[in-house]
Each structure stands twice: as structure tokens, then as C-alpha cells.
Write a protein that holds these residues in place. Structure first.
Motif, PDB file in Angstrom:
ATOM      1  N   LEU A 124       0.836  -1.198   0.000  1.00  0.00           N
ATOM      2  CA  LEU A 124       0.000   0.000   0.000  1.00  0.00           C
ATOM      3  C   LEU A 124       0.871   1.248   0.000  1.00  0.00           C
ATOM      4  O   LEU A 124       1.881   1.302   0.697  1.00  0.00           O
ATOM      5  N   ALA A 125       0.442   2.237  -0.761  1.00  0.00           N
ATOM      6  CA  ALA A 125       1.183   3.489  -0.887  1.00  0.00           C
ATOM      7  C   ALA A 125       0.664   4.503   0.121  1.00  0.00           C
ATOM      8  O   ALA A 125      -0.540   4.778   0.169  1.00  0.00           O
ATOM      9  N   GLY A 175      -2.090  -2.639  -3.905  1.00  0.00           N
ATOM     10  CA  GLY A 175      -2.625  -3.934  -4.295  1.00  0.00           C
ATOM     11  C   GLY A 175      -1.656  -5.053  -3.996  1.00  0.00           C
ATOM     12  O   GLY A 175      -0.661  -4.870  -3.287  1.00  0.00           O
ATOM     13  N   GLY A 176      -1.961  -6.192  -4.557  1.00  0.00           N
ATOM     14  CA  GLY A 176      -1.186  -7.392  -4.312  1.00  0.00           C
ATOM     15  C   GLY A 176       0.213  -7.325  -4.898  1.00  0.00           C
ATOM     16  O   GLY A 176       0.438  -6.708  -5.930  1.00  0.00           O
ATOM     17  N   ILE A 209       8.059  -2.424  -3.146  1.00  0.00           N
ATOM     18  CA  ILE A 209       8.248  -1.069  -3.665  1.00  0.00           C
ATOM     19  C   ILE A 209       7.896  -1.005  -5.146  1.00  0.00           C
ATOM     20  O   ILE A 209       7.253  -0.063  -5.609  1.00  0.00           O
ATOM     21  N   ASP A 210       8.273  -2.032  -5.901  1.00  0.00           N
ATOM     22  CA  ASP A 210       7.936  -2.066  -7.322  1.00  0.00           C
ATOM     23  C   ASP A 210       6.450  -2.292  -7.540  1.00  0.00           C
ATOM     24  O   ASP A 210       5.862  -1.778  -8.491  1.00  0.00           O
ATOM     25  N   PHE A 217       2.803  -4.411   3.332  1.00  0.00           N
ATOM     26  CA  PHE A 217       3.996  -3.573   3.220  1.00  0.00           C
ATOM     27  C   PHE A 217       3.522  -2.145   2.978  1.00  0.00           C
ATOM     28  O   PHE A 217       2.858  -1.872   1.975  1.00  0.00           O
ATOM     29  N   LEU A 218       3.837  -1.247   3.893  1.00  0.00           N
ATOM     30  CA  LEU A 218       3.472   0.157   3.752  1.00  0.00           C
ATOM     31  C   LEU A 218       4.648   0.896   3.148  1.00  0.00           C
ATOM     32  O   LEU A 218       5.756   0.879   3.699  1.00  0.00           O
ATOM     33  N   ILE A 219       4.402   1.516   2.012  1.00  0.00           N
ATOM     34  CA  ILE A 219       5.451   2.178   1.243  1.00  0.00           C
ATOM     35  C   ILE A 219       5.109   3.661   1.138  1.00  0.00           C
ATOM     36  O   ILE A 219       4.078   4.037   0.583  1.00  0.00           O
TER      37      ILE A 219
END
Length: 160
Positions: free
Chosen positions: A21-22, A50-51, A59-60, A99-101
């Protein structure tokens, strides 16, 4: 191949979904998808994303998702934290490693818009809004623990 045969081929962890998630911040505001726009049964907020696909780094995945959903390029991309989310949604159990990005939009106009239209796949319209997390929220913010992480810098259950 029926579902039972397919499930026998999956590894034991296949029920755990990796999600990226961004987190876009603008002062006390963060960008969230308004789930009510695409799911009238549940009302909640969640950052866009998303997944994570097999062989893809989180990150990508965030970069790809922002291109696919909002036709947006991002910069200053870095890991913010990881949360584990075990939940029930529409009567079905779910388990995600989130994963929080943290990132910034290349195009500054995203920070000026009240609502940012997007697409999930070919036919599902989504909408992102800026949510002020310094005020009481009118519905849940998912994943659980995100608000605490944003406000304190520490994920629930973690130690410094």
C-alpha cells in the motif's frame, strides 16, 4: 481443474496475501481509497495499492499499482513499515502481510485535488480522497495499526 485439485498444488502459505500500500502524506492528510465508492456494504478507508506479484518487490508493486490505478508516477519511494492483518471481509477470513510504502507523486496536482478518480482493472472505478488523520475518523482506516503508525511512528506490537 477443480478447486480442490488446485488447492492441493498451492503451498501452505498461499492463503496469506502479500499487499503493498502506498502512503502519500500532505501535512495531516493521507491519500486513501474510499471503499464506499466501490463496495456499498462496507464503509472504510485504505491507502491505495494492491497485491505483490510473485518475484516482485513491494516497492515495485506500489509503483506498478499507481501507474495502473491512477496513471501516476511516484518518487521518494521508501519502506514505512509492515503490518500483519487478520480479518473477516464479506463473511470470508483474510490474512495479509501489508507492506506500507511511503511515496510522493511526481505531479503536484494530485495534492490539490479533492478526489482522484482511478481504475481497478478494466472495469472497476475507484476513487481516492485526502483524509485528515489528525481528526476523528467517520469509519475505520485499514489495515489495523496504520493510524497508530502514522501518528506515533511506531507500529502496534513493535518495540523500539
Amino acid at each position: 481443474m477443480d478447486d480442490l485439485a488446485r488447492s492441493e498444488l498451492l503451498p501452505s502459505w498461499a492463503g496469506i496475501r502479500p499487499l503493498a500500500l502506498a502512503v502519500f502524506r500532505d501535512g495531516p492528510r493521507i491519500l486513501v481509497e474510499d471503499a464506499e465508492a466501490w463496495d456499498r456494504r462496507d464503509r472504510f478507508y485504505r491507502p491505495p495499492g494492491g497485491g505483490v506479484e510473485f518475484g516482485e518487490r513491494a516497492i515495485d508493486a506500489v509503483r506498478r499499482e499507481m501507474r495502473e490505478e491512477f496513471d501516476a508516477e511516484i518518487r521518494d519511494v521508501q519502506a514505512l513499515g509492515t503490518l500483519e492483518s487478520i480479518f473477516e471481509y464479506q463473511g470470508r477470513p483474510g490474512h495479509e502481510i501489508v507492506f506500507l510504502i511511503e511515496a510522493r507523486f511526481e505531479d503536484a496536482s494530485f495534492y490539490e485535488a479533492e478526489r482522484i478518480p482511478g481504475r481497478e482493472g478494466a472495469d472497476i472505478r475507484i476513487e481516492a480522497i485526502w483524509l485528515d488523520v489528525s481528526r476523528p475518523l467517520d469509519r475505520p482506516l485499514y489495515p489495523n495499526g496504520l493510524l497508530e503508525l502514522l501518528l506515533t511512528g511506531v507500529a502496534p506490537g513493535s518495540r523500539r
